[in-house]
Design a protein around this motif. Structure first.
Motif: not given
Length: 204
Positions: A163-167, A172-176
């Protein structure tokens, strides 16, 4: 680190630009049940099971008309099916008694339901209510450590680090994307770092 993050985002966009939600569902309730069932079970198996289950009961009102043994019989090919059947029945009753059959819209309320952990609640927050969250499963936990994004000591720390690294707008999209990428290119066993686009880039 910023350059690394940007390259990871770029490569995930190339390989999985539009990752679909892997669990079949109709609404917030059926999504909640599907995610609960996915613990120690493949998405493919869950979709086979829920096709039968949701035909009989796609709302909490219909679900509590089934007995726990009836739910067990339908979901028995999923791992931990006895625990899951009781959790499904019990949470359905709670949803009726406490929220008029609606799925609550906060993490805390979702996590108060039987069988619903932080990851399950986070998935529902993203997919059902479009609220930013970053659910961490075993695939994401493994890749975060392998890619040097987190110490990997536990999923709670991994979630905090990611969460600290990614916008936030990409969570939501990165998770998938990371889940699909892990399965296709970055498995736990027999991993070939030279054939894995992201690992090959990070190792050079």
């Amino acid at each position: 680190m910023c350059r690394k993050i940007n390259k990871i985002i770029e490569l995930l966009e190339i390989h999985f630009p539009d990752p679909p939600i892997p669990l079949d569902h109709e609404n917030a309730y059926t999504l909640l049940i599907a995610v609960l069932l996915s613990a120690q079970c493949t998405d493919k198996r869950v979709n086979i099971v829920t096709k039968v289950l949701f035909k009989k009961a796609n709302t909490p009102f219909k679900m509590i008309k089934l007995s726990i043994p009836e739910i067990e019989e339908i979901i028995k090919t999923c791992g931990l099916y006895r625990f899951k059947a009781k959790a499904i029945f019990d949470l359905s009753k709670i949803l009726i008694d406490k929220w008029n059959g609606e799925v609550p819209k906060t993490l805390e309320e979702l996590e108060s339901l039987p069988g619903v952990g932080h990851k399950t609640a986070s998935v529902v927050m993203i997919q059902a209510f479009n609220t930013p969250a970053f659910p961490v499963d075993t695939h994401i936990h493994r890749l975060a450590k392998r890619w040097g994004l987190s110490s990997g000591k536990n999923v709670t720390q991994t979630e905090k680090d990611l969460k600290a690294l990614f916008p936030k707008n990409l969570w939501a999209k990165l998770h998938l994307q990371i889940i699909y990428y892990a399965r296709a290119y970055c498995p736990a066993k027999k991993h070939n770092s030279q054939k894995c686009p992201i690992c090959a880039l990070l190792n050079n």
